[in-house]
Design a protein around this motif. Structure first.
Motif, PDB file in Angstrom:
ATOM      1  N   PHE A 158     -55.102  31.959 -55.917  1.00 44.59           N
ATOM      2  CA  PHE A 158     -55.667  33.236 -56.345  1.00 44.59           C
ATOM      3  C   PHE A 158     -56.915  33.004 -57.197  1.00 44.59           C
ATOM      4  O   PHE A 158     -57.946  33.640 -56.985  1.00 44.59           O
ATOM      5  CB  PHE A 158     -54.628  34.038 -57.128  1.00 44.59           C
ATOM      6  N   GLY A 159     -56.825  32.104 -58.144  1.00 44.18           N
ATOM      7  CA  GLY A 159     -57.971  31.790 -58.990  1.00 44.18           C
ATOM      8  C   GLY A 159     -59.114  31.188 -58.193  1.00 44.18           C
ATOM      9  O   GLY A 159     -60.290  31.505 -58.415  1.00 44.18           O
ATOM     10  N   PHE A 160     -58.767  30.325 -57.248  1.00 41.92           N
ATOM     11  CA  PHE A 160     -59.785  29.665 -56.425  1.00 41.92           C
ATOM     12  C   PHE A 160     -60.555  30.683 -55.594  1.00 41.92           C
ATOM     13  O   PHE A 160     -61.785  30.668 -55.551  1.00 41.92           O
ATOM     14  CB  PHE A 160     -59.117  28.633 -55.513  1.00 41.92           C
ATOM     15  N   PHE A 161     -59.842  31.584 -54.946  1.00 46.40           N
ATOM     16  CA  PHE A 161     -60.511  32.568 -54.102  1.00 46.40           C
ATOM     17  C   PHE A 161     -61.178  33.670 -54.915  1.00 46.40           C
ATOM     18  O   PHE A 161     -62.188  34.229 -54.498  1.00 46.40           O
ATOM     19  CB  PHE A 161     -59.531  33.169 -53.087  1.00 46.40           C
ATOM     20  N   THR A 162     -60.658  33.983 -56.087  1.00 42.29           N
ATOM     21  CA  THR A 162     -61.295  34.973 -56.957  1.00 42.29           C
ATOM     22  C   THR A 162     -62.648  34.469 -57.434  1.00 42.29           C
ATOM     23  O   THR A 162     -63.586  35.248 -57.601  1.00 42.29           O
ATOM     24  CB  THR A 162     -60.400  35.303 -58.162  1.00 42.29           C
ATOM     25  N   ALA A 163     -62.762  33.168 -57.645  1.00 45.11           N
ATOM     26  CA  ALA A 163     -64.014  32.586 -58.128  1.00 45.11           C
ATOM     27  C   ALA A 163     -65.148  32.783 -57.131  1.00 45.11           C
ATOM     28  O   ALA A 163     -66.316  32.779 -57.519  1.00 45.11           O
ATOM     29  CB  ALA A 163     -63.827  31.107 -58.420  1.00 45.11           C
ATOM     30  N   SER A 216     -62.788  23.243 -71.993  1.00 41.01           N
ATOM     31  CA  SER A 216     -63.032  24.011 -70.792  1.00 41.01           C
ATOM     32  C   SER A 216     -61.802  24.863 -70.470  1.00 41.01           C
ATOM     33  O   SER A 216     -60.660  24.445 -70.666  1.00 41.01           O
ATOM     34  CB  SER A 216     -63.317  23.064 -69.635  1.00 41.01           C
ATOM     35  N   ALA A 217     -62.048  26.065 -69.975  1.00 36.84           N
ATOM     36  CA  ALA A 217     -60.940  26.948 -69.589  1.00 36.84           C
ATOM     37  C   ALA A 217     -60.128  26.306 -68.466  1.00 36.84           C
ATOM     38  O   ALA A 217     -58.904  26.448 -68.422  1.00 36.84           O
ATOM     39  CB  ALA A 217     -61.477  28.302 -69.167  1.00 36.84           C
ATOM     40  N   ALA A 218     -60.797  25.591 -67.574  1.00 35.57           N
ATOM     41  CA  ALA A 218     -60.080  24.940 -66.475  1.00 35.57           C
ATOM     42  C   ALA A 218     -59.128  23.877 -67.015  1.00 35.57           C
ATOM     43  O   ALA A 218     -57.986  23.761 -66.553  1.00 35.57           O
ATOM     44  CB  ALA A 218     -61.069  24.316 -65.497  1.00 35.57           C
ATOM     45  N   VAL A 219     -59.563  23.117 -68.011  1.00 32.99           N
ATOM     46  CA  VAL A 219     -58.701  22.095 -68.613  1.00 32.99           C
ATOM     47  C   VAL A 219     -57.538  22.757 -69.347  1.00 32.99           C
ATOM     48  O   VAL A 219     -56.391  22.326 -69.233  1.00 32.99           O
ATOM     49  CB  VAL A 219     -59.510  21.193 -69.571  1.00 32.99           C
TER      50      VAL A 219
END
Length: 64
Positions: free
Chosen positions: A35-40, A6-9
Protein backbone atom coordinates in the motif's frame (compact mmCIF):
# COMPACT_ATOMS: atom_id res chain seq x y z
CA UNK A 1 22.11 17.89 19.51
CA UNK A 2 19.50 17.05 16.90
CA UNK A 3 18.99 13.51 15.71
CA UNK A 4 17.29 12.97 12.37
CA UNK A 5 15.91 9.62 11.30
CA UNK A 6 14.38 8.82 7.96
CA UNK A 7 10.68 7.96 8.08
CA UNK A 8 11.44 4.83 6.05
CA UNK A 9 13.97 3.67 8.67
CA UNK A 10 11.58 4.48 11.50
CA UNK A 11 8.65 2.61 9.96
CA UNK A 12 10.91 -0.25 8.92
CA UNK A 13 12.12 -0.67 12.50
CA UNK A 14 8.53 -0.49 13.76
CA UNK A 15 7.50 -3.17 11.27
CA UNK A 16 10.32 -5.47 12.39
CA UNK A 17 9.34 -4.89 16.03
CA UNK A 18 5.69 -5.69 15.33
CA UNK A 19 6.55 -8.81 13.34
CA UNK A 20 9.00 -10.13 15.96
CA UNK A 21 6.54 -9.44 18.77
CA UNK A 22 3.87 -11.30 16.81
CA UNK A 23 1.54 -8.31 16.96
CA UNK A 24 0.93 -8.61 13.24
CA UNK A 25 1.40 -11.29 10.62
CA UNK A 26 3.52 -11.44 7.49
CA UNK A 27 0.43 -11.01 5.30
CA UNK A 28 -0.66 -7.79 6.99
CA UNK A 29 2.88 -6.41 6.86
CA UNK A 30 3.11 -7.22 3.14
CA UNK A 31 -0.23 -5.53 2.42
CA UNK A 32 0.84 -2.39 4.30
CA UNK A 33 4.20 -2.36 2.51
CA UNK A 34 2.57 -2.66 -0.90
CA UNK A 35 0.00 0.00 0.00
CA UNK A 36 2.77 2.42 0.91
CA UNK A 37 4.77 1.49 -2.18
CA UNK A 38 1.90 2.09 -4.58
CA UNK A 39 0.70 5.21 -2.73
CA UNK A 40 4.13 6.76 -3.25
CA UNK A 41 3.58 6.65 -6.99
CA UNK A 42 0.26 8.53 -6.91
CA UNK A 43 -0.68 12.17 -6.55
CA UNK A 44 -1.32 11.54 -2.85
CA UNK A 45 2.42 11.23 -2.19
CA UNK A 46 3.01 14.98 -2.09
CA UNK A 47 0.05 15.51 0.26
CA UNK A 48 1.27 12.74 2.57
CA UNK A 49 4.79 14.22 2.60
CA UNK A 50 3.40 17.68 3.39
CA UNK A 51 1.34 16.33 6.30
CA UNK A 52 4.33 14.41 7.68
CA UNK A 53 6.54 17.51 7.45
CA UNK A 54 3.90 19.65 9.17
CA UNK A 55 3.55 17.11 11.99
CA UNK A 56 7.31 16.87 12.40
CA UNK A 57 7.64 20.65 12.59
CA UNK A 58 4.78 20.86 15.10
CA UNK A 59 6.37 18.22 17.33
CA UNK A 60 9.70 20.03 17.05
CA UNK A 61 8.11 23.26 18.20
CA UNK A 62 6.38 21.56 21.12
CA UNK A 63 9.53 19.85 22.40
CA UNK A 64 11.83 22.84 21.86
Amino acid sequence: MALTVSAAVLFGALTVFLLRGRYTGIGAALVLFLFGFFTAGTGAASVINDVCQALTQAIGRITA
